[in-house]
Design a protein around this motif. Structure first.
Motif, mmCIF file in Angstrom:
data_model
loop_
_atom_site.group_PDB
_atom_site.id
_atom_site.type_symbol
_atom_site.label_atom_id
_atom_site.label_comp_id
_atom_site.label_asym_id
_atom_site.label_seq_id
_atom_site.Cartn_x
_atom_site.Cartn_y
_atom_site.Cartn_z
ATOM 1 N N TYR A 110 56.369 -18.950 -55.168
ATOM 2 C CA TYR A 110 57.164 -18.899 -53.948
ATOM 3 C C TYR A 110 57.475 -20.300 -53.437
ATOM 4 N N GLU A 111 56.500 -21.184 -53.493
ATOM 5 C CA GLU A 111 56.736 -22.569 -53.057
ATOM 6 C C GLU A 111 57.744 -23.264 -53.972
ATOM 7 N N ARG A 112 57.634 -23.039 -55.284
ATOM 8 C CA ARG A 112 58.542 -23.667 -56.252
ATOM 9 C C ARG A 112 59.990 -23.265 -56.048
ATOM 10 N N ILE A 113 60.205 -22.020 -55.639
ATOM 11 C CA ILE A 113 61.585 -21.543 -55.519
ATOM 12 C C ILE A 113 62.110 -21.631 -54.084
ATOM 13 N N GLY A 114 61.395 -22.355 -53.229
ATOM 14 C CA GLY A 114 61.939 -22.673 -51.920
ATOM 15 C C GLY A 114 61.512 -21.796 -50.761
ATOM 16 N N TYR A 115 60.558 -20.927 -50.980
ATOM 17 C CA TYR A 115 60.061 -20.132 -49.867
ATOM 18 C C TYR A 115 59.143 -21.010 -49.016
ATOM 19 N N ARG A 116 59.191 -20.764 -47.717
ATOM 20 C CA ARG A 116 58.445 -21.592 -46.769
ATOM 21 C C ARG A 116 57.263 -20.801 -46.230
ATOM 22 N N TRP A 117 56.080 -21.416 -46.303
ATOM 23 C CA TRP A 117 54.876 -20.814 -45.759
ATOM 24 C C TRP A 117 54.989 -20.750 -44.247
ATOM 25 N N VAL A 118 54.512 -19.654 -43.667
ATOM 26 C CA VAL A 118 54.522 -19.459 -42.228
ATOM 27 C C VAL A 118 53.072 -19.312 -41.762
ATOM 28 N N ASP A 119 52.747 -19.915 -40.647
ATOM 29 C CA ASP A 119 51.405 -19.788 -40.076
ATOM 30 C C ASP A 119 51.143 -18.307 -39.771
ATOM 31 N N PRO A 120 50.114 -17.715 -40.363
ATOM 32 C CA PRO A 120 49.833 -16.294 -40.126
ATOM 33 C C PRO A 120 49.627 -15.957 -38.648
ATOM 34 N N ALA A 121 49.175 -16.916 -37.852
ATOM 35 C CA ALA A 121 48.952 -16.670 -36.419
ATOM 36 C C ALA A 121 50.253 -16.370 -35.680
ATOM 37 N N THR A 122 51.393 -16.722 -36.287
ATOM 38 C CA THR A 122 52.684 -16.472 -35.637
ATOM 39 C C THR A 122 53.274 -15.108 -35.997
ATOM 40 N N ILE A 123 52.608 -14.365 -36.866
ATOM 41 C CA ILE A 123 53.086 -13.055 -37.309
ATOM 42 C C ILE A 123 52.305 -11.977 -36.557
ATOM 43 N N ASP A 124 53.017 -11.140 -35.831
ATOM 44 C CA ASP A 124 52.368 -10.091 -35.030
ATOM 45 C C ASP A 124 51.742 -8.985 -35.869
ATOM 46 N N ASP A 125 52.349 -8.676 -36.988
ATOM 47 C CA ASP A 125 51.917 -7.510 -37.755
ATOM 48 C C ASP A 125 51.546 -7.862 -39.196
ATOM 49 N N LEU A 126 50.552 -8.736 -39.355
ATOM 50 C CA LEU A 126 50.074 -9.055 -40.702
ATOM 51 C C LEU A 126 49.592 -7.767 -41.371
ATOM 52 N N PRO A 127 49.940 -7.561 -42.641
ATOM 53 C CA PRO A 127 49.511 -6.332 -43.300
ATOM 54 C C PRO A 127 48.000 -6.286 -43.530
ATOM 55 N N TYR A 128 47.362 -7.446 -43.604
ATOM 56 C CA TYR A 128 45.900 -7.552 -43.726
ATOM 57 C C TYR A 128 45.513 -8.942 -43.256
ATOM 58 N N SER A 129 44.288 -9.108 -42.856
ATOM 59 C CA SER A 129 43.874 -10.324 -42.139
ATOM 60 C C SER A 129 44.037 -11.617 -42.937
ATOM 61 N N ARG A 130 43.929 -11.561 -44.248
ATOM 62 C CA ARG A 130 44.024 -12.781 -45.060
ATOM 63 C C ARG A 130 45.385 -12.946 -45.728
ATOM 64 N N ALA A 131 46.380 -12.207 -45.274
ATOM 65 C CA ALA A 131 47.723 -12.284 -45.857
ATOM 66 C C ALA A 131 48.304 -13.681 -45.676
ATOM 67 N N ILE A 132 49.054 -14.104 -46.689
ATOM 68 C CA ILE A 132 49.737 -15.409 -46.676
ATOM 69 C C ILE A 132 51.230 -15.119 -46.605
ATOM 70 N N PRO A 133 51.857 -15.382 -45.439
ATOM 71 C CA PRO A 133 53.282 -15.086 -45.272
ATOM 72 C C PRO A 133 54.203 -16.224 -45.725
ATOM 73 N N PHE A 134 55.350 -15.821 -46.265
ATOM 74 C CA PHE A 134 56.411 -16.744 -46.667
ATOM 75 C C PHE A 134 57.728 -16.201 -46.154
ATOM 76 N N VAL A 135 58.658 -17.093 -45.833
ATOM 77 C CA VAL A 135 60.003 -16.691 -45.421
ATOM 78 C C VAL A 135 61.034 -17.489 -46.217
ATOM 79 N N HIS A 136 62.244 -16.938 -46.248
ATOM 80 C CA HIS A 136 63.335 -17.592 -46.972
ATOM 81 C C HIS A 136 64.659 -17.039 -46.459
ATOM 82 N N GLY A 137 65.643 -17.892 -46.300
ATOM 83 C CA GLY A 137 66.979 -17.446 -45.929
ATOM 84 C C GLY A 137 67.783 -17.100 -47.167
ATOM 85 N N LEU A 138 68.666 -16.163 -47.026
ATOM 86 C CA LEU A 138 69.526 -15.777 -48.141
ATOM 87 C C LEU A 138 70.865 -16.448 -47.986
#
Length: 177
Positions: free
Chosen positions: A149-177
């Motif tokens: 995900y990092e190699r192809i340009g996805y950006r890591w997001v601080d999990p504390a900023t996500i209201d609905d993490l699917p599980y406590s240790r989830a690592i979120p990434f975002v990307h614009g299309l």
């Protein structure tokens, strides 16, 4: 001849013989993806963790008209794939963010660029469906996914900023299309 369940082909058979397909969530070949995921998750997170993850998002979550499943087929077998669904859908409001889930590559076929092909196909499907952004979550026991995900340009997001993490240790990434 078109097989039942095929919505369209995203790519063509390449030099490596891999066909990228977009299929309905109920296409029988999706079982190859789910079986591979179950095996992978069981190895990395244990049987209970695998069962929890696969039941948290049943395959019907990825049904048309807002979802898709992408499969990589090689020699008649499913060797990689992924799915997308609307992220935080709200009644009466068209979703603008897709969530990618179920991204998997068979351990026997890694290091061949299949993960990147799956991501490219998922992004194309998301654009076709009108999504503008992507969010995805991976787990701490999947460093290969984080690196991809990092190699192809996805950006890591601080999990504390996500209201609905699917599980406590989830690592979120975002990307614009």
């Amino acid at each position: 001849m078109t097989r039942p369940g095929i919505e369209g082909t995203i790519g063509t058979t390449g030099v490596d013989g891999v066909r990228m397909l977009t299929v309905r969530h109920d296409d029988p070949r999706v079982e190859g993806l789910l079986a591979g995921l179950s095996e992978e998750y069981t190895e990395r997170y244990g049987a209970e963790g695998a069962a929890n993850e696969l039941s948290r998002y049943p395959i019907t979550e990825f049904a048309a008209p807002h979802g898709r499943v992408v499969l990589a087929e090689l020699d008649g077998g499913i060797v990689a794939g992924g799915a997308l669904r609307p992220y935080r859908p709200r009644p009466g409001i068209a979703p603008t963010t897709a969530e990618f889930k179920r991204i998997w590559t068979s351990s026997r076929h890694r290091r061949r660029g299949l993960g990147r092909k799956v991501m490219t196909a998922l992004e194309a499907a998301a654009r076709e469906l009108g999504y503008r952004d992507v969010i995805l979550f991976t787990g701490p026991n999947q460093p290969e996914a984080v690196a991809l995900y990092e190699r192809i340009g996805y950006r890591w997001v601080d999990p504390a900023t996500i209201d609905d993490l699917p599980y406590s240790r989830a690592i979120p990434f975002v990307h614009g299309l």
